[in-house]
Write an enzyme that holds these catalytic residues in place. Structure first.
Site, short mmCIF file in Angstrom:
data_model
loop_
_atom_site.label_atom_id
_atom_site.label_comp_id
_atom_site.label_asym_id
_atom_site.label_seq_id
_atom_site.Cartn_x
_atom_site.Cartn_y
_atom_site.Cartn_z
N ASN A 8 0.88 -1.18 0.00
CA ASN A 8 0.00 0.00 0.00
C ASN A 8 0.91 1.22 0.00
OD1 ASN A 8 -1.74 2.08 0.50
ND2 ASN A 8 -2.78 1.10 2.23
N ARG A 91 -2.67 -1.99 -3.36
CA ARG A 91 -3.84 -1.13 -3.21
C ARG A 91 -3.71 -0.01 -4.23
NH1 ARG A 91 -4.92 3.66 0.94
NH2 ARG A 91 -7.10 3.99 0.42
N HIS A 180 -12.96 3.22 -0.03
CA HIS A 180 -13.00 2.20 1.04
C HIS A 180 -13.66 0.90 0.57
CE1 HIS A 180 -13.00 5.38 4.50
NE2 HIS A 180 -11.79 4.94 4.28
N GLY A 210 -13.08 5.36 10.35
CA GLY A 210 -11.67 5.54 10.73
C GLY A 210 -11.39 7.02 10.66
N ASN A 211 -10.15 7.39 10.38
CA ASN A 211 -9.83 8.80 10.17
C ASN A 211 -10.63 9.32 8.98
OD1 ASN A 211 -8.37 10.81 11.35
ND2 ASN A 211 -6.49 9.59 11.23
N ARG A 241 -11.83 15.99 7.54
CA ARG A 241 -12.60 16.35 6.34
C ARG A 241 -14.03 16.70 6.71
NH1 ARG A 241 -11.28 10.97 3.34
NH2 ARG A 241 -9.05 10.99 3.66
N ARG A 284 -10.29 9.62 20.39
CA ARG A 284 -10.00 9.40 21.82
C ARG A 284 -9.86 10.73 22.56
NH1 ARG A 284 -5.63 5.03 20.01
NH2 ARG A 284 -5.51 6.65 18.43
N GLU A 384 -8.07 -4.86 5.14
CA GLU A 384 -7.93 -4.60 3.70
C GLU A 384 -6.75 -5.37 3.11
OE1 GLU A 384 -8.46 -0.47 5.05
OE2 GLU A 384 -9.09 -0.07 2.99
P1 ADP Z 1 -7.33 5.30 9.08
O1 ADP Z 1 -8.56 5.80 8.43
O2 ADP Z 1 -6.21 6.30 9.10
O3 ADP Z 1 -6.93 3.89 8.68
P2 ADP Z 1 -8.18 4.06 11.57
O4 ADP Z 1 -9.18 3.15 10.94
O5 ADP Z 1 -6.99 3.46 12.21
O6 ADP Z 1 -7.72 5.22 10.62
O7 ADP Z 1 -8.97 4.91 12.68
C1 ADP Z 1 -8.38 5.96 13.36
C2 ADP Z 1 -9.39 6.51 14.35
O8 ADP Z 1 -9.76 5.48 15.30
C3 ADP Z 1 -8.87 7.69 15.18
O9 ADP Z 1 -9.81 8.75 15.18
C4 ADP Z 1 -8.75 7.11 16.57
O10 ADP Z 1 -9.01 8.07 17.53
C5 ADP Z 1 -9.85 6.09 16.57
N1 ADP Z 1 -9.68 5.13 17.67
C6 ADP Z 1 -8.74 4.19 17.83
N2 ADP Z 1 -8.89 3.57 19.04
C7 ADP Z 1 -9.95 4.16 19.64
C8 ADP Z 1 -10.60 3.99 20.91
N3 ADP Z 1 -10.19 3.08 21.78
N4 ADP Z 1 -11.65 4.79 21.19
C9 ADP Z 1 -12.07 5.72 20.31
N5 ADP Z 1 -11.50 5.92 19.12
C10 ADP Z 1 -10.45 5.17 18.78
#
Ligand code: ADP
Length: 399
Positions: A8, A91, A180, A210-211, A241, A284, A384
């Site tokens: 990726n 990817r 996604h 996720g982010n 975003r 978090r 993924e």
């Molecule tokens: P990406 O889209 O970059 O792959 P991820 O799927 O890893 O991102 O998700 C990242 C998000 O997940 C962040 O906003 C992070 O705060 C959130 N996250 C991870 N662990 C926790 C948790 N225990 N409680 C709440 N949010 C969490």
């Protein structure tokens, strides 16, 4: 048995993982960061141990060289030699309207991915570089492209056309593509296993939070609507975003001196949960601030959940019957409170969360709805990389 290398490749980073197929067993993975900066880093972990190195990584060729070195390291390496790799899967973010499935890479695929770069200028060029460098490394071994957009090529025109003059679609291919896709496809298929149902006559609303975040309506195993659009900016409120916004806001800001680049940064990097909470883009931190009484953080969480509920409701209205809602991605998999906040208020459409099960499932996969809930709510851990390894193995060596 075949070892598959999954790549990726981003503009300044490169993630990789080696899978043993068809056992679906991860043998180890790594991350190259800060490609192009004065100092870069590679970090790899596997049952053999950890491998790290800090060194200048001027380009992706050097990054790939470091991947080879880490993979075959005498002590913490994952492979005896690169010859053990049977095929590689990549990817690729955008496949335009050309690819509805993963494909074996040949000259024509390389040309098409390059042509589609216009639609994903930040993603497709580094994806392409990653493929070319892997060809340098592995020679004639089969390589497969797995597109984020491919799963959504089954969207009907009613879901992918925007309400703008048709000629803009015909001339520039402006339409909803959705992203996604690899994650939504993986979790929808995992959900079927969990629910002991076949794809036929099953409708799932898959929430990848996720982010970046998106929601997809899956009917009979096919994507029929999705919240991300022409770019990954549309839809849900994300880490940085904005998601959906009245396009007239952009015209308003343009008249007040914002530039194209300024708007790009505003909507992609400074908005979303970061912009709303003023705290962070990390869920978090926002949850913690809200608990401590920060009103803006609480309001950001409210906007976040409200937008997701709106999409779930809209997709439920367009599906024959919603069988399951699936949560995945860093937030969907880990945030018990966000899942509770989203589902609280959806009882009217047959979604009943069991708070105790939600707590118990926590960060694992499992069912979190009440036994009497007409709609099952499930948490699924997305993967993924594994889906890319599966596609690569199937295409390169037959199912
Ligand atoms: P990406 O889209 O970059 O792959 P991820 O799927 O890893 O991102 O998700 C990242 C998000 O997940 C962040 O906003 C992070 O705060 C959130 N996250 C991870 N662990 C926790 C948790 N225990 N409680 C709440 N949010 C969490």
């Amino acid at each position: 048995m075949a070892k598959i290398l999954v790549i990726n490749c981003g503009s300044s980073s490169l993630k990789y993982e080696v899978y043993e197929m068809p056992e679906k067993k991860s043998l180890g993975k790594g991350l190259v960061e800060r490609i192009g900066d004065a100092m870069g880093k590679i970090a790899q972990e596997s049952p053999k141990g950890e491998y790290t190195e800090e060194t200048p990584i001027p380009d992706h060729r050097k990054a790939m060289e470091l991947v080879r070195k880490a993979l075959t390291d005498g002590k913490a390496g994952i492979l005896g030699s690169m010859d053990e790799i049977a095929a590689a899967g990549h990817r690729v973010v955008h496949g335009g309207e050309y690819y509805a499935e993963s494909v074996i890479i040949d000259e024509k695929v390389l040309e098409t991915v390059d042509r589609v770069s216009e639609l994903a200028p930040l993603h497709n060029p580094p994806n392409l570089t990653g493929i070319k460098e892997t060809i340098n490394l592995l020679g004639k071994k089969p390589q497969v492209a797995v597109f984020d957009t491919a799963f959504h090529q089954t969207l009907p025109p009613a879901a992918y056309l925007y309400g703008i003059p048709r000629e803009l679609y015909e001339k520039y291919r402006i339409r909803r593509y959705g992203f996604h896709g690899t994650s939504h496809r993986y979790v929808a298929s995992q959900a079927l296993t969990m629910l002991k149902r076949s794809a036929e006559n099953t409708s799932i609303i898959s929430c990848h939070l996720g982010n970046g975040a998106s929601i997809t309506a899956v009917k009979n195993g096919k994507s029929v609507d999705t919240s991300m659009g022409f770019t990954p900016l549309e839809g849900l409120v994300m880490g940085t975003r904005s998601g959906d916004i009245d396009p007239a806001v952009l015209l308003f800001l343009l008249k007040r001196g914002y530039t194209e680049a300024g708007l790009d940064t505003l909507l992609n990097k400074k908005s979303g949960m970061l912009g709303l909470s003023g705290v962070s883009n990390d869920m978090r931190d926002i949850e913690k601030a809200a608990k401590e009484g920060d009103k803006n953080a609480q309001e950001a969480l409210d906007v976040y959940a409200c937008r997701i509920r709106k999409y779930i409701g809209a997709y439920a209205a367009n599906l024959p019957k919603t069988d399951a809602i699936v949560f995945t991605g860093g937030i969907g998999q880990n945030s018990v409170s966000t899942r509770a906040q989203i589902c609280g208020g959806l009882e009217g459409i047959g979604v009943f969360l069991d708070p105790k099960k939600n707590e118990e499932v926590g960060r694992k996969a499992g069912i979190i709805s009440a036994d009497y809930s007409p709609v099952t709510i499930a948490v699924i851990i997305t993967n993924e990389e594994l889906q890319i390894a599966i596609d690569t193995y199937d295409l390169a060596f037959g199912k």
